[in-house]
Write an enzyme that holds these catalytic residues in place. Sequence first.
Site, short mmCIF file in Angstrom:
data_model
loop_
_atom_site.label_atom_id
_atom_site.label_comp_id
_atom_site.label_asym_id
_atom_site.label_seq_id
_atom_site.Cartn_x
_atom_site.Cartn_y
_atom_site.Cartn_z
CG HIS A 119 65.53 -31.31 -29.86
ND1 HIS A 119 66.46 -31.23 -30.88
CD2 HIS A 119 66.19 -31.83 -28.80
CE1 HIS A 119 67.62 -31.66 -30.45
NE2 HIS A 119 67.49 -32.04 -29.19
CG ASP A 120 64.98 -30.02 -34.12
OD1 ASP A 120 64.42 -29.10 -34.75
OD2 ASP A 120 65.66 -29.82 -33.10
N GLY A 135 66.91 -36.55 -30.20
CA GLY A 135 66.64 -35.49 -31.15
C GLY A 135 66.98 -35.87 -32.58
#
Length: 260
Positions: free
Chosen positions: A118-119, A136
Amino acid sequence: MNQPLAYIHPEAKIARNVVIEPFASISKNVVIEEGTWIGSNVTIMEGARIGKNVKIFPGAVVSAIPQDKKFGGEDTTLEIGDNTVIRECVTLNRGTDATNKTVIGSDTLIMAYTHVAHDCIVGNNCILVNAVQLAGHVTIEDWAIIGGAAAVHQFVNIGAHTMVSGGSLVRKDVPPFTKVGREPLSYAGINSVGLRRRGFSNEKITEIQEIYRYIFLRGLNNSKALDLVELEMQPTKERDEIINFFRGSDRGVMKGYNAR
């Protein structure tokens, strides 16, 4: 589009000339642009934004929810740029409310079994070799090559035109134009072969080498080395990019080989 052996949610927005092979699954809130090919047994989940002429190979899972216990089901995306290739069994997670998106650039190759959490932001013209693992909030700038089975710690930044050795444990930021390897990860020279392939002149490569001699080979701390680079070397785009990378690093930059 008639794909009787694939599942395509009626709310998915898919260009007319997208090819979707049997047994693919495409959820709602997905956008797929022209010329893209979706292989069999690919799963594309909510929030995917896939550009033009992308190729996604069998077994990939695109835009699954983050593997983050803080994730609360917020509306986020996973974006893939044009002409990017996603090979077999890659997993790409969408963002959290920290940034709202995970981004994969254009003309990038992500090889089999790689994970992008994520991200993350992966730039244009990058190569992530088989089984690379990104935690992440990792940022990888344009033209970087990450060797197979490398593992990158969360919040690490990897600069443009870098080459990271296969199997590396990347715990600190990797500055632009460098080759890095060994354990712990450390400076192994500049990526001169890659730079020549991308049109950097011999004079420019020599300039970059001289900057890193100040930083990694003179026994100076980073602050003193950067001050000397600013004082003694003419301002250029590359010089300023290197200086700004070091001074903007939150995690700290990996060490030079001789500094250990």
